[in-house]
Design a protein around this motif. Structure first.
Motif, PDB file in Angstrom:
ATOM      1  N   LEU A   1     -50.481  11.324  48.604  1.00  0.00           N
ATOM      2  CA  LEU A   1     -50.562  11.387  47.153  1.00  0.00           C
ATOM      3  C   LEU A   1     -50.504  12.844  46.724  1.00  0.00           C
ATOM      4  N   VAL A   2     -49.486  13.187  45.944  1.00  0.00           N
ATOM      5  CA  VAL A   2     -49.305  14.552  45.466  1.00  0.00           C
ATOM      6  C   VAL A   2     -49.573  14.576  43.970  1.00  0.00           C
ATOM      7  N   THR A   3     -50.513  15.437  43.553  1.00  0.00           N
ATOM      8  CA  THR A   3     -50.836  15.578  42.136  1.00  0.00           C
ATOM      9  C   THR A   3     -50.721  17.033  41.716  1.00  0.00           C
ATOM     10  N   ASP A   4     -50.423  17.218  40.431  1.00  0.00           N
ATOM     11  CA  ASP A   4     -50.331  18.587  39.913  1.00  0.00           C
ATOM     12  C   ASP A   4     -51.678  19.014  39.323  1.00  0.00           C
ATOM     13  N   GLY A   5     -51.736  20.211  38.800  1.00  0.00           N
ATOM     14  CA  GLY A   5     -52.973  20.767  38.261  1.00  0.00           C
ATOM     15  C   GLY A   5     -53.508  20.031  37.051  1.00  0.00           C
ATOM     16  N   GLU A   6     -52.688  19.234  36.412  1.00  0.00           N
ATOM     17  CA  GLU A   6     -53.117  18.461  35.244  1.00  0.00           C
ATOM     18  C   GLU A   6     -53.472  17.020  35.619  1.00  0.00           C
ATOM     19  N   GLY A   7     -53.389  16.702  36.896  1.00  0.00           N
ATOM     20  CA  GLY A   7     -53.771  15.381  37.366  1.00  0.00           C
ATOM     21  C   GLY A   7     -52.667  14.347  37.372  1.00  0.00           C
ATOM     22  N   ALA A   8     -51.441  14.746  37.032  1.00  0.00           N
ATOM     23  CA  ALA A   8     -50.317  13.804  37.061  1.00  0.00           C
ATOM     24  C   ALA A   8     -49.825  13.642  38.497  1.00  0.00           C
ATOM     25  N   VAL A   9     -49.425  12.427  38.822  1.00  0.00           N
ATOM     26  CA  VAL A   9     -48.886  12.154  40.151  1.00  0.00           C
ATOM     27  C   VAL A   9     -47.438  12.618  40.191  1.00  0.00           C
ATOM     28  N   ARG A  10     -47.097  13.404  41.197  1.00  0.00           N
ATOM     29  CA  ARG A  10     -45.739  13.905  41.398  1.00  0.00           C
ATOM     30  C   ARG A  10     -45.026  13.173  42.518  1.00  0.00           C
TER      31      ARG A  10
END
Length: 172
Positions: free
Chosen positions: A23-32
């Motif tokens: 699971l890859v997420t960005d700094g804003e919590g969105a899944v990438r």
């Protein structure tokens, strides 16, 4: 020439009934990205293709995202619906991925039906390619796309997982 700075995102490994997911997420919590650990090279290629350089640091994803994934595997078919997803890709690919998210859990669509749903009924092959380039498996449910004759067609996570996911959603 502008040099693109790498994106810095979090990578978490989560155990599920069908194997460990990445699971890859960005700094804003969105899944990438979300993929299976045995398909990590594929996920890394998709991330590079969609975003350019990416640095993945091991860590925990936001608690609501982890909770939604746990709830999905515990039987809550709608648990993933509210997860924020941010993808790269072309405008066409993003249209296909949005259409995938509109397929209700427990239901399937053919590639032709998916193409028709985005008003591109002749773009069946292009829809198939966009489906295969989806970086966010399960949440963007490419496993819900089947052959016109109802057969289980290719799935980046493997046909056994596709079969399991569809049965899981049908049971829930």
């Amino acid at each position: 020439m502008t040099v693109r700075q790498p994106e810095h995102w979090t990578l978490e490994r989560i155990s599920t009934p069908v194997g460990t997911v990445l699971l890859v997420t960005d700094g804003e919590g969105a899944v990438r990205a979300l993929d299976f650990d045995d398909y990590e090279p594929r996920m890394l290629r998709l991330l590079a293709r969609h975003y350019g350089p990416v640095v993945l640091s091991p860590g925990a994803s936001p608690a609501p995202v982890r909770a939604a994934i746990a709830a999905y595997f515990a039987g809550d078919r709608q648990a993933l619906d509210g997860i924020a997803v941010r993808t790269g890709g072309t405008e066409f690919q993003r249209q296909v991925w949005a259409a995938l998210r509109a397929i209700p859990a427990g239901e399937t669509r053919s590639y032709g039906q998916l193409a028709a749903s985005i008003d591109r009924p002749k773009a069946v092959r292009a829809v198939g390619l966009a489906n295969g380039a989806n970086p966010v498996g399960i949440i963007v449910p490419c496993h819900r796309v089947i052959g016109t004759n109802g057969s289980l067609t290719g799935y980046a996570g493997g046909l056994e997982r596709k079969k399991w996911l569809l049965a899981h959603e049908a049971r829930a």
